[in-house]
Every structure is written in structure tokens, then in C-alpha cells.
Design a protein around this motif. Structure first.
Motif, PDB file in Angstrom:
ATOM      1  N   ASN A 124      -6.082 -15.474  -7.857  1.00 54.71           N
ATOM      2  CA  ASN A 124      -5.799 -14.396  -6.917  1.00 54.71           C
ATOM      3  C   ASN A 124      -4.290 -14.191  -6.774  1.00 54.71           C
ATOM      4  N   GLN A 125      -3.544 -15.281  -6.675  1.00 61.75           N
ATOM      5  CA  GLN A 125      -2.090 -15.202  -6.558  1.00 61.75           C
ATOM      6  C   GLN A 125      -1.474 -14.629  -7.827  1.00 61.75           C
ATOM      7  N   ARG A 147      -2.903 -12.511  -9.914  1.00 63.02           N
ATOM      8  CA  ARG A 147      -3.181 -11.073  -9.932  1.00 63.02           C
ATOM      9  C   ARG A 147      -2.220 -10.334  -9.012  1.00 63.02           C
ATOM     10  N   SER A 148      -1.982 -10.904  -7.827  1.00 62.66           N
ATOM     11  CA  SER A 148      -1.053 -10.295  -6.878  1.00 62.66           C
ATOM     12  C   SER A 148       0.351 -10.233  -7.461  1.00 62.66           C
ATOM     13  N   ASN A 153      -8.199  -5.954  -4.740  1.00 57.15           N
ATOM     14  CA  ASN A 153      -7.776  -6.831  -3.645  1.00 57.15           C
ATOM     15  C   ASN A 153      -6.318  -6.610  -3.242  1.00 57.15           C
ATOM     16  N   ILE A 154      -5.664  -5.646  -3.851  1.00 54.20           N
ATOM     17  CA  ILE A 154      -4.261  -5.363  -3.572  1.00 54.20           C
ATOM     18  C   ILE A 154      -4.147  -3.962  -2.979  1.00 54.20           C
ATOM     19  N   ASN A 206      -1.930  -8.440  -0.454  1.00 53.74           N
ATOM     20  CA  ASN A 206      -3.066  -9.085  -1.109  1.00 53.74           C
ATOM     21  C   ASN A 206      -4.104  -9.304  -0.018  1.00 53.74           C
TER      22      ASN A 206
END
Length: 182
Positions: A36-37, A39-40, A116-117, A150
Motif C-alpha cells: 500500500n505504501q 503504491r502511494s 486508494n489514493i 492514501n
């Protein structure tokens, strides 16, 4: 003669399986957080790269042929901004103008971000070619700050562009982007 069974008891097996399940669950959670981090970070880098590209194109005066194909003789700059009110898409446009026609903007590329962003609505960042200088419009604030949130981790990264076109990036922990101090 007494024969000893060699092997593990049921209790020992249950304890080992429980430890494996706990370690696996922790590993999967850490992996998901890391993904997730990443992707952010990737989306923030992509947005910043698009801003840098628009700035370089404006400095170089690139795109005159594109403006001429629209019937306008002069390039005024490039801008990057949200696509309408959609927080998951943004665009890079070329700004064409001359003394005989109104300003025209033409979309060069549309970018979509991870679900998610979210990119919070801010005025578009426009890099103009004016006597070889780059300025950011609107010039009502010292910096334009673009918050990129995020939603999975509630982490916010802020990209600021000052009036001379310098692009900076910083993280915030309180879900808001404070105006950077000069």
C-alpha cells in the motif's frame, strides 16, 4: 521391555501450528501495508513527475506545432490539474493563445490514480512562459499545495509548487497539508 513412541504429541503440534499461523498473519499484514505504501509513493512520484514535465515543456517552449494545429500561433504554458471533481484523475494541458483569439487549453494526457489514493481539489498548477520565466498561477498564494491522501493508511503527502516553479514534497501526519514556510 518398554517401547517409547517417537513423535510429537497433539499439544506440541497445536502449539507449533498456532505459532506458524500467527507469524504468517503478521507477515501478510506487513506485506499489505508495504504494498500500500509503495503504491502511494508511486502515485506521488508520478504526479510530481507530471508537474516537472509540464514545467520543463513550458521552459523549453515546446508545443508550438500543437498550438498551430489549433489555429493559434503562440504557446502560453502548460498546466496540471484535476479532471473536473474526480479525485482519482488529473490531466496535463497545453495553454495556447495569441492576440487574435481567446486562450485555448488542449488536454495532452489524462492520468488515473490508484483507487486508494485521492488528490484533493486545488487550483490547477500552470507553468507559463513569460520572458523566459516560469510562474505558477493563480498567484494569490505563495505556494500551491496539492494534498495526496492514501485512504487505506490515512497518510497524506503534500506537493507544493512555489511562484517560481520549484516543486517540493513532504509528508504530514495530521491529514492536512500545512503551507510550507519559505
Amino acid at each position: 521391555m518398554v517401547i517409547k513412541n517417537k513423535g510429537f504429541t497433539l499439544v506440541e503440534l497445536v502449539i507449533v501450528i498456532a505459532i506458524i499461523v500467527i507469524l504468517t498473519g503478521t507477515g501478510i499484514a506487513s506485506y499489505n501495508t508495504q504494498q500500500n505504501q509503495q503504491r502511494s509513493d508511486s502515485e506521488v512520484k508520478k504526479y510530481r513527475d507530471v508537474l516537472e514535465l509540464a514545467r520543463r515543456k513550458a521552459i523549453g517552449g515546446e508545443g508550438v506545432d500543437h498550438c498551430q494545429s489549433m489555429g493559434v500561433n503562440e504557446i502560453a504554458g502548460y498546466r496540471v490539474g484535476l479532471l473536473s471533481t474526480d479525485t482519482h484523475s488529473y490531466i496535463m494541458e497545453i495553454h495556447c493563445k495569441d492576440s487574435t483569439s481567446p486562450d485555448r487549453y488542449s488536454t495532452l494526457q489524462t492520468f488515473t490514480v490508484d483507487p486508494n489514493i485521492e488528490i484533493t481539489s486545488v487550483p490547477p498548477v500552470e507553468f507559463k512562459t513569460v520572458s523566459g520565466e516560469i510562474v505558477v498561477t493563480p498567484a494569490v498564494t505563495p505556494d500551491i499545495v496539492v494534498p495526496i491522501l492514501n485512504t487505506s493508511s490515512n497518510k497524506i503527502t503534500c506537493i507544493s509548487v512555489n511562484l517560481v516553479g520549484v516543486i517540493d514534497e513532504y509528508s504530514s501526519t495530521n491529514l492536512a497539508c500545512p503551507t510550507p514556510t519559505p
